[in-house]
Scaffold this motif. Structure first.
Motif, PDB file in Angstrom:
ATOM      1  N   MET A   1      20.601  18.166  43.782  1.00 14.35           N
ATOM      2  CA  MET A   1      20.883  19.162  42.741  1.00 14.35           C
ATOM      3  C   MET A   1      20.161  18.710  41.478  1.00 14.35           C
ATOM      4  SD  MET A   1      24.813  18.906  43.883  1.00 14.35           S
ATOM      5  CE  MET A   1      24.387  17.460  44.866  1.00 14.35           C
ATOM      6  N   ALA A   2      19.148  19.431  41.059  1.00 16.05           N
ATOM      7  CA  ALA A   2      18.277  18.955  39.984  1.00 16.05           C
ATOM      8  C   ALA A   2      18.518  19.716  38.688  1.00 16.05           C
ATOM      9  CB  ALA A   2      16.817  19.094  40.395  1.00 16.05           C
ATOM     10  N   GLY A   3      18.637  18.944  37.600  1.00 20.74           N
ATOM     11  CA  GLY A   3      18.685  19.505  36.263  1.00 20.74           C
ATOM     12  C   GLY A   3      17.524  18.970  35.450  1.00 20.74           C
ATOM     13  N   GLY A   4      16.839  19.851  34.723  1.00 18.40           N
ATOM     14  CA  GLY A   4      15.688  19.436  33.932  1.00 18.40           C
ATOM     15  C   GLY A   4      14.570  20.455  34.030  1.00 18.40           C
ATOM     16  N   GLU A   5      13.381  20.048  33.582  1.00 19.09           N
ATOM     17  CA  GLU A   5      12.239  20.956  33.558  1.00 19.09           C
ATOM     18  C   GLU A   5      11.665  21.170  34.959  1.00 19.09           C
ATOM     19  OE1 GLU A   5      11.139  22.583  30.967  1.00 19.09           O
ATOM     20  OE2 GLU A   5      12.583  21.671  29.590  1.00 19.09           O
ATOM     21  N   ALA A   6      11.326  22.426  35.266  1.00 18.06           N
ATOM     22  CA  ALA A   6      10.778  22.753  36.584  1.00 18.06           C
ATOM     23  C   ALA A   6       9.477  21.999  36.845  1.00 18.06           C
ATOM     24  CB  ALA A   6      10.543  24.263  36.697  1.00 18.06           C
TER      25      ALA A   6
ATOM     26  N   LEU B   1      10.246  18.535  37.968  1.00 16.65           N
ATOM     27  CA  LEU B   1      10.722  18.539  39.352  1.00 16.65           C
ATOM     28  C   LEU B   1       9.552  18.672  40.322  1.00 16.65           C
ATOM     29  CD1 LEU B   1      12.979  18.532  41.430  1.00 16.65           C
ATOM     30  CD2 LEU B   1      13.270  20.998  41.029  1.00 16.65           C
ATOM     31  N   ASP B   2       8.592  19.506  39.990  1.00 17.41           N
ATOM     32  CA  ASP B   2       7.416  19.637  40.855  1.00 17.41           C
ATOM     33  C   ASP B   2       6.679  18.307  40.998  1.00 17.41           C
ATOM     34  OD1 ASP B   2       7.904  22.311  41.300  1.00 17.41           O
ATOM     35  OD2 ASP B   2       6.521  23.024  39.744  1.00 17.41           O
TER      36      ASP B   2
ATOM     37  N   ALA C   1       8.006  15.371  40.797  1.00 18.63           N
ATOM     38  CA  ALA C   1       8.834  14.416  41.547  1.00 18.63           C
ATOM     39  C   ALA C   1       9.000  14.788  43.013  1.00 18.63           C
ATOM     40  CB  ALA C   1      10.216  14.323  40.887  1.00 18.63           C
ATOM     41  N   ARG C   2       8.663  16.014  43.378  1.00 15.19           N
ATOM     42  CA  ARG C   2       8.917  16.482  44.738  1.00 15.19           C
ATOM     43  C   ARG C   2       8.266  15.637  45.839  1.00 15.19           C
ATOM     44  NH1 ARG C   2      11.495  21.261  45.836  1.00 15.19           N
ATOM     45  NH2 ARG C   2      11.950  22.580  44.015  1.00 15.19           N
ATOM     46  N   PRO C   3       7.046  15.113  45.665  1.00 14.81           N
ATOM     47  CA  PRO C   3       6.479  14.313  46.757  1.00 14.81           C
ATOM     48  C   PRO C   3       7.360  13.136  47.159  1.00 14.81           C
ATOM     49  CG  PRO C   3       4.758  14.900  45.191  1.00 14.81           C
ATOM     50  CD  PRO C   3       6.064  15.328  44.579  1.00 14.81           C
ATOM     51  N   VAL C   4       8.151  12.621  46.220  1.00 13.54           N
ATOM     52  CA  VAL C   4       9.097  11.543  46.539  1.00 13.54           C
ATOM     53  C   VAL C   4      10.424  12.122  47.003  1.00 13.54           C
ATOM     54  CG1 VAL C   4      10.432   9.639  45.575  1.00 13.54           C
ATOM     55  CG2 VAL C   4       8.009   9.881  45.010  1.00 13.54           C
ATOM     56  N   LEU C   5      10.958  13.080  46.281  1.00 11.66           N
ATOM     57  CA  LEU C   5      12.261  13.638  46.616  1.00 11.66           C
ATOM     58  C   LEU C   5      12.264  14.323  47.976  1.00 11.66           C
ATOM     59  CD1 LEU C   5      13.347  15.123  43.156  1.00 11.66           C
ATOM     60  CD2 LEU C   5      13.906  12.882  44.132  1.00 11.66           C
ATOM     61  N   ASP C   6      11.140  14.943  48.340  1.00  6.07           N
ATOM     62  CA  ASP C   6      11.064  15.627  49.633  1.00  6.07           C
ATOM     63  C   ASP C   6      11.189  14.671  50.808  1.00  6.07           C
ATOM     64  OD1 ASP C   6      10.878  18.199  48.641  1.00  6.07           O
ATOM     65  OD2 ASP C   6       8.691  18.272  48.696  1.00  6.07           O
ATOM     66  N   VAL C   7      10.848  13.405  50.588  1.00  2.00           N
ATOM     67  CA  VAL C   7      10.996  12.403  51.648  1.00  2.00           C
ATOM     68  C   VAL C   7      12.475  12.134  51.915  1.00  2.00           C
ATOM     69  CG1 VAL C   7      10.519  10.002  52.302  1.00  2.00           C
ATOM     70  CG2 VAL C   7       8.780  11.349  51.100  1.00  2.00           C
ATOM     71  N   LEU C   8      13.294  12.306  50.891  1.00  2.00           N
ATOM     72  CA  LEU C   8      14.715  11.979  50.991  1.00  2.00           C
ATOM     73  C   LEU C   8      15.594  13.176  51.327  1.00  2.00           C
ATOM     74  CD1 LEU C   8      14.969   9.829  47.718  1.00  2.00           C
ATOM     75  CD2 LEU C   8      14.682   8.972  50.051  1.00  2.00           C
ATOM     76  N   ALA C   9      15.116  14.391  51.033  1.00  2.68           N
ATOM     77  CA  ALA C   9      15.999  15.552  51.021  1.00  2.68           C
ATOM     78  C   ALA C   9      15.613  16.623  52.022  1.00  2.68           C
ATOM     79  CB  ALA C   9      16.039  16.162  49.625  1.00  2.68           C
ATOM     80  N   ARG C  10      16.622  17.274  52.555  1.00  8.24           N
ATOM     81  CA  ARG C  10      16.429  18.466  53.379  1.00  8.24           C
ATOM     82  C   ARG C  10      16.321  19.701  52.501  1.00  8.24           C
ATOM     83  NH1 ARG C  10      20.346  21.881  55.394  1.00  8.24           N
ATOM     84  NH2 ARG C  10      21.954  20.373  54.809  1.00  8.24           N
TER      85      ARG C  10
ATOM     86  N   ILE D   1      16.423  20.957  48.106  1.00 10.09           N
ATOM     87  CA  ILE D   1      16.492  20.628  46.683  1.00 10.09           C
ATOM     88  C   ILE D   1      16.776  21.916  45.920  1.00 10.09           C
ATOM     89  CG2 ILE D   1      15.240  19.744  44.680  1.00 10.09           C
ATOM     90  CD1 ILE D   1      13.488  18.139  46.620  1.00 10.09           C
ATOM     91  N   PHE D   2      17.835  21.888  45.118  1.00 10.30           N
ATOM     92  CA  PHE D   2      18.195  23.049  44.313  1.00 10.30           C
ATOM     93  C   PHE D   2      17.934  22.724  42.844  1.00 10.30           C
ATOM     94  CE2 PHE D   2      20.987  23.303  48.037  1.00 10.30           C
ATOM     95  CZ  PHE D   2      20.777  24.612  48.446  1.00 10.30           C
ATOM     96  N   HIS D   3      17.122  23.553  42.188  1.00 10.07           N
ATOM     97  CA  HIS D   3      16.943  23.424  40.738  1.00 10.07           C
ATOM     98  C   HIS D   3      17.985  24.321  40.087  1.00 10.07           C
ATOM     99  CE1 HIS D   3      14.303  23.927  36.924  1.00 10.07           C
ATOM    100  NE2 HIS D   3      15.186  22.958  36.783  1.00 10.07           N
TER     101      HIS D   3
END
Length: 281
Positions: A127-132, A135-136, A138-147, A149-151
């Protein structure tokens, strides 16, 4: 959770630099996953471009970010700090401002839903809070961890959503414990009762995921300690008071968890609420 995230990232081929408040712990994890441990949070943050933070509570986060050797001092322009800790929304807002002011970096509050096995499978919910745009990046890292991601909004919105999710999770935990003990005290075998729970309309993901912990607590590793449940419920009730949101069930759950912690079960898994109830009259 932090160690599991680091292992997942290394398994995906990403370079990982580790820091922990307990240096020996960071060194041990680094040796296990072929990563590099450093002496300060500032060094770890400076190794960006994406910095993941996973800490127990608000005080630990503020201590790790602040000061000349903190995360904020190392997160320069182009670096995105993604904080997966469960903290108060105002803490997330304050730390985002600190990161920006100290060295020009950016921060997202990105708390997660899921346990260590879920991390290892790369199936967290974030669950992400902050600037879109952040988030874009950070996605290459977060996508490895997550099924998924909700902004969910600006700084603090991710932290808010995590507390709302955990309010639901902790309510489910209490309800399952009470229902299981009711069945047991009424003469139904524990495993048989849980089999019915799992096959009923109530048998959603939480009931399935916590099955071993409730059925065989002595053989199941701790996934979420009761003292951290207490911390979460304090944050939830504080947010509810600020928002003017009535949460009578959360108040009751907090009292039940406090009693279990006072009975010495704080280091036990959240499912130990059932054990506490078995010993109560």
């Amino acid at each position: 959770m932090g160690a599991a995230m680091a292992g997942r990232l290394r398994a995906a081929g990403l370079d990982v630099v580790l820091w922990n408040r307990s240096p020996a712990r960071a060194a041990g994890v680094a040796a296990d996953i072929d990563a590099r441990a450093v002496d300060t949070a500032r060094e770890a943050a400076a190794a960006g471009p994406v910095v993941l933070v996973s800490l127990a509570d608000d005080a630990a986060c503020r201590a790790a970010y602040e000061g000349p050797d903190g995360v904020a001092a190392g997160a320069g322009p182009g670096t995105v700090v993604a904080d997966t800790s469960t903290v108060a929304p105002q803490t997330a807002i304050d730390l985002a401002a600190l990161v920006r002011a100290r060295a020009g970096g950016s921060m997202l509050d990105t708390p997660v839903s899921g346990s260590v096995p879920v991390v290892e499978r790369g199936e967290l919910t974030i669950m992400a809070g902050g600037e879109a745009a952040d988030l874009d990046r950070a996605r290459p890292v977060l996508d490895v961890l997550a099924r998924q991601i909700f902004h969910v909004g600006d700084h603090g919105a991710g932290a808010t959503m995590k507390l709302a999710v955990n309010a639901l999770v902790h309510s489910l935990n209490q309800a399952v414990a009470e229902a299981l003990v009711l069945a047991e005290r009424s003469g139904v075998d524990r495993a048989a009762a849980y089999e019915v729970f799992a096959g009923s309309v109530a048998g959603g993901p939480f009931v399935q995921y916590k099955r071993a912990a409730f059925e065989r607590p002595e053989d199941t590793p701790v996934a979420f300690r009761l003292d951290l449940v207490a911390k979460d419920l304090d944050l939830i009730l504080d947010l509810a008071a600020r928002a003017g949101a009535p949460m009578p069930q959360a108040v009751t759950n907090r009292r039940a968890v406090a009693d279990a912690v006072a009975a010495g079960l704080g280091d036990e898994d959240m499912s130990a609420i059932a054990r506490f109830l078995r010993g109560s009259s």
